[in-house]
Design a protein around this motif. Structure first.
Motif, PDB file in Angstrom:
ATOM      1  N   VAL A  48       0.831  -1.201   0.000  1.00  0.00           N
ATOM      2  CA  VAL A  48       0.000   0.000   0.000  1.00  0.00           C
ATOM      3  C   VAL A  48       0.868   1.254   0.000  1.00  0.00           C
ATOM      4  CG1 VAL A  48      -1.740   1.316   1.253  1.00  0.00           C
ATOM      5  CG2 VAL A  48      -1.861  -1.185   1.216  1.00  0.00           C
ATOM      6  N   ALA A  49       1.796   1.333   0.950  1.00  0.00           N
ATOM      7  CA  ALA A  49       2.619   2.532   1.083  1.00  0.00           C
ATOM      8  C   ALA A  49       3.909   2.185   1.809  1.00  0.00           C
ATOM      9  CB  ALA A  49       1.879   3.625   1.841  1.00  0.00           C
ATOM     10  N   GLY A  50       4.957   2.970   1.533  1.00  0.00           N
ATOM     11  CA  GLY A  50       6.236   2.751   2.192  1.00  0.00           C
ATOM     12  C   GLY A  50       6.909   4.072   2.495  1.00  0.00           C
ATOM     13  N   ILE A  51       7.819   4.049   3.451  1.00  0.00           N
ATOM     14  CA  ILE A  51       8.512   5.267   3.862  1.00  0.00           C
ATOM     15  C   ILE A  51       9.926   4.911   4.292  1.00  0.00           C
ATOM     16  CG2 ILE A  51       7.697   5.105   6.270  1.00  0.00           C
ATOM     17  CD1 ILE A  51       7.317   8.191   6.171  1.00  0.00           C
ATOM     18  N   ASN A  52      10.875   5.761   3.935  1.00  0.00           N
ATOM     19  CA  ASN A  52      12.257   5.442   4.265  1.00  0.00           C
ATOM     20  C   ASN A  52      12.581   5.846   5.712  1.00  0.00           C
ATOM     21  OD1 ASN A  52      12.517   8.226   4.070  1.00  0.00           O
ATOM     22  ND2 ASN A  52      14.420   8.139   2.883  1.00  0.00           N
ATOM     23  N   TRP A  53      13.841   5.726   6.086  1.00  0.00           N
ATOM     24  CA  TRP A  53      14.228   5.892   7.479  1.00  0.00           C
ATOM     25  C   TRP A  53      13.889   7.268   8.044  1.00  0.00           C
ATOM     26  CZ3 TRP A  53      17.511   4.487   3.494  1.00  0.00           C
ATOM     27  CH2 TRP A  53      17.850   3.131   3.422  1.00  0.00           C
ATOM     28  N   SER A  54      14.137   8.301   7.260  1.00  0.00           N
ATOM     29  CA  SER A  54      13.941   9.666   7.748  1.00  0.00           C
ATOM     30  C   SER A  54      12.520  10.167   7.523  1.00  0.00           C
ATOM     31  CB  SER A  54      14.919  10.609   7.065  1.00  0.00           C
ATOM     32  OG  SER A  54      14.629  10.684   5.676  1.00  0.00           O
TER      33      SER A  54
END
Length: 128
Positions: A48-54
């Motif tokens: 569905v959705a992803g986000i990096n470390w920051s």
């Protein structure tokens, strides 16, 4: 290892909104990329959705673009999924996932097998 606990699911009418939260244990949350996946009855789990470390880079499946927003608060060890304009086809169990990756590429987020830790899931039901 990080333990993940989702919350915020429920029953909502079409056009409504929900905000999912995923709380992570441990002190290394900021070292994980995070993703939200969902699985509807009889279907495979899908990205569905992803986000990096920051939190600077975010990624969405086409059906989520413009309606869903992923965000994270590393100070609170939490990742969120704000879901607006919900549709009956969004009905599914939603899972958050954490990946201990050395590098991040958009294509990686689409693969459930690349994530190392999973929550238990939270049910989202959208009525028509």
């Amino acid at each position: 290892q990080v333990q993940l606990v989702e919350s915020g699911g429920g029953l909502v009418q079409a056009g409504g909104s929900l905000r999912l939260s995923c709380a992570a244990s441990g002190r290394t949350f900021s070292s994980y990329v995070m993703g939200w996946f969902r699985q509807a009855p009889g279907k495979e789990r899908e990205f569905v959705a992803g986000i990096n470390w920051s939190g600077v880079s975010t990624y969405y499946t086409d059906s989520a673009k413009g309606r869903f927003t992923i965000s994270r608060d590393n100070a609170k060890n939490t990742v969120y999924l704000q879901m607006n304009s919900l549709k009956p086809e969004d009905t599914a169990v939603y899972y958050c996932a954490a990946g201990a990756w050395a590098q991040s590429r958009e294509s990686y987020y689409y693969s459930a097998g690349r994530f190392d830790n999973w929550g238990q899931g939270t049910q989202v039901t959208v009525s028509s």
